[in-house]
Design a protein around this motif. Structure first.
Motif, PDB file in Angstrom:
ATOM      1  N   ARG A 107       0.837  -1.204   0.000  1.00 25.65           N
ATOM      2  CA  ARG A 107       0.000   0.000   0.000  1.00 25.65           C
ATOM      3  C   ARG A 107       0.866   1.247   0.000  1.00 25.65           C
ATOM      4  N   ASP A 108       1.842   1.281   0.901  1.00 29.17           N
ATOM      5  CA  ASP A 108       2.708   2.458   1.017  1.00 29.17           C
ATOM      6  C   ASP A 108       3.583   2.666  -0.218  1.00 29.17           C
ATOM      7  N   ALA A 109       3.940   1.597  -0.904  1.00 23.76           N
ATOM      8  CA  ALA A 109       4.786   1.684  -2.098  1.00 23.76           C
ATOM      9  C   ALA A 109       3.981   1.992  -3.353  1.00 23.76           C
ATOM     10  N   GLY A 110       2.657   2.029  -3.262  1.00 24.86           N
ATOM     11  CA  GLY A 110       1.823   2.348  -4.422  1.00 24.86           C
ATOM     12  C   GLY A 110       1.604   1.179  -5.364  1.00 24.86           C
ATOM     13  N   VAL A 111       1.799  -0.045  -4.869  1.00 23.59           N
ATOM     14  CA  VAL A 111       1.652  -1.228  -5.712  1.00 23.59           C
ATOM     15  C   VAL A 111       0.224  -1.363  -6.234  1.00 23.59           C
ATOM     16  N   PHE A 112      -0.758  -1.117  -5.388  1.00 23.52           N
ATOM     17  CA  PHE A 112      -2.144  -1.318  -5.803  1.00 23.52           C
ATOM     18  C   PHE A 112      -2.590  -0.286  -6.836  1.00 23.52           C
ATOM     19  N   GLU A 113      -2.113   0.954  -6.693  1.00 20.07           N
ATOM     20  CA  GLU A 113      -2.431   1.966  -7.698  1.00 20.07           C
ATOM     21  C   GLU A 113      -1.819   1.606  -9.049  1.00 20.07           C
ATOM     22  N   ALA A 114      -0.554   1.163  -9.008  1.00 15.92           N
ATOM     23  CA  ALA A 114       0.117   0.776 -10.255  1.00 15.92           C
ATOM     24  C   ALA A 114      -0.572  -0.425 -10.883  1.00 15.92           C
ATOM     25  N   LEU A 115      -0.981  -1.381 -10.062  1.00 15.72           N
ATOM     26  CA  LEU A 115      -1.676  -2.564 -10.557  1.00 15.72           C
ATOM     27  C   LEU A 115      -3.004  -2.180 -11.199  1.00 15.72           C
ATOM     28  N   LEU A 116      -3.754  -1.289 -10.557  1.00 17.51           N
ATOM     29  CA  LEU A 116      -5.029  -0.840 -11.119  1.00 17.51           C
ATOM     30  C   LEU A 116      -4.823  -0.127 -12.451  1.00 17.51           C
ATOM     31  N   GLU A 117      -3.848   0.744 -12.516  1.00 15.62           N
ATOM     32  CA  GLU A 117      -3.566   1.443 -13.772  1.00 15.62           C
ATOM     33  C   GLU A 117      -3.155   0.456 -14.862  1.00 15.62           C
ATOM     34  N   GLY A 118      -2.355  -0.546 -14.490  1.00 18.80           N
ATOM     35  CA  GLY A 118      -1.952  -1.562 -15.444  1.00 18.80           C
ATOM     36  C   GLY A 118      -3.124  -2.390 -15.943  1.00 18.80           C
ATOM     37  N   LEU A 119      -4.041  -2.722 -15.026  1.00 26.43           N
ATOM     38  CA  LEU A 119      -5.236  -3.475 -15.420  1.00 26.43           C
ATOM     39  C   LEU A 119      -6.109  -2.665 -16.376  1.00 26.43           C
ATOM     40  N   ILE A 120      -6.270  -1.390 -16.090  1.00 29.75           N
ATOM     41  CA  ILE A 120      -7.070  -0.528 -16.968  1.00 29.75           C
ATOM     42  C   ILE A 120      -6.414  -0.420 -18.340  1.00 29.75           C
ATOM     43  N   ALA A 121      -5.085  -0.249 -18.360  1.00 32.96           N
ATOM     44  CA  ALA A 121      -4.365  -0.148 -19.643  1.00 32.96           C
ATOM     45  C   ALA A 121      -4.493  -1.448 -20.431  1.00 32.96           C
TER      46      ALA A 121
END
Length: 166
Positions: free
Chosen positions: A69-83
């Motif tokens: 969470r603190d490293a931003g893994v979930f945000e990056a994963l969500l953006e990757g899934l959307i892309a």
């Protein structure tokens, strides 16, 4: 497990590259278990301490979640899934949510300018409306009048009828 430790359901490795692997661990198998533990936690709504042992120690999974969470893994994963979904032409805009919160502001805050006489007339009308409201409230709370039953509360006759109503 194949060449990847997490797949997107289509058999293509997707989540693995988003999960950081340190120089000394954790091992990819444990990463997958921990990621699945995090998914279990939010899918079921259970407490961290209720997590089945198959995902590893709950405290380890919780700590891994906090690091991700603190490293931003979930945000990056969500953006990757959307892309990825956009690349496949599978973007579903029905999943988009828009918050309709409304905040009221004084007319000056919005940049609205009124003539002095219009503003005075509006303030006078608001004062008269407030006076009429307060008179109406005073008329319903006359001294000596017994209030009716309170919903869910106890009443003398338990029927909810006003004792003065005849």
């Amino acid at each position: 497990m194949g060449d990847s430790y997490a797949t997107d359901g289509c058999g293509v490795g997707f989540i693995g590259p988003y999960l950081p692997i340190g120089e000394y661990g954790p091992y990819p198998e444990r990463l997958r278990q921990q990621f699945e533990g995090v998914i279990w936690r939010f899918k079921t709504g259970g407490q961290w301490r209720e997590m089945p042992a198959e995902f590893g120690a709950w405290s380890t999974v919780h700590n891994r979640f906090r690091q991700w969470r603190d490293a931003g893994v979930f945000e990056a994963l969500l953006e990757g899934l959307i892309a990825e979904a956009a690349k496949r032409g599978e973007v579903d805009l029905s999943l988009v949510s828009i918050d309709s919160t409304t905040a009221r502001a004084h007319h000056d805050a919005a940049g609205m300018h009124l003539d002095e006489e219009v503003l005075t007339a509006l303030e006078k009308a608001a004062a008269e409306a407030e006076k009429a409201r307060s008179k109406g409230a005073a008329a319903t709370n006359k001294p000596g009048r017994r209030p009716g039953a309170i919903p869910g509360g106890k009443n003398d006759g338990a029927s909810g009828a006003d004792a003065n109503s005849g």
